[in-house]
Design a protein around this motif. Sequence first.
Motif: not given
Length: 234
Positions: A9-13, A72-76, A124-127
Amino acid sequence: TVYKRPKVALIANGDELVKPGSELKSGQIISSNAYALSALIKAWGAEPVDAGISIDDPAAIRQQIHECGDVDLFVPVGGASVGDRDYMRTVFAEMGYTKIFEKVAVKPGKPVWFGQMDSALVLGLPGNPASALVCAQIFLKPLLFALLGDQAPANTPHFARTTTSLNAPGWRTSFIRAFAYIDQSGCVHVTRADNQDSSLLTPFRNSNCFIRQDADTASIAAGELVEIVPIKPI
């Protein structure tokens, strides 16, 4: 052994993010990370789930995480720095996230964080777009390979002679976008991209590798051997 394709799951913030095709207003930017990351996740054998853009509001972020369902994996992406409105990591913690590590000595990409929430992992990845793509290659790709049961190294190092000098990286390990090529004698050379700003995607257009410089190492003169991490065929 058969492994299922992980759902990611990709969550852009960010309040400043809008979908491609939107008319930009002052202070807004196009949300591009999810599209680039989705393509990489597919190429690496997993199934991306685009959860859309979450605004800088804890309740909205919490709702968006719930709506991702069984993954299985969250990637905010974004929302994990030290700003007054960076709530992503805080909301995950309130929902039961257990930290494994946060903040890494990598350039670009310091605000990477990783842990677990129930049966799902969270990376969590940088924006900043360039930081997100570099960290996807360095952290997300090996993680997906592990979830898929792939025993092969996700990022096999190679070596090339740099055509330009490289400054000492300082206290963080640097991953420099670059172009590597093989000359007629079979020797591999590499040239760094001119602009390494973490907000820019254009250097990726002509890059096929990263030059890796370990933290606290000396500057490198043109012609010396350097370690490279291919991201496209050379």
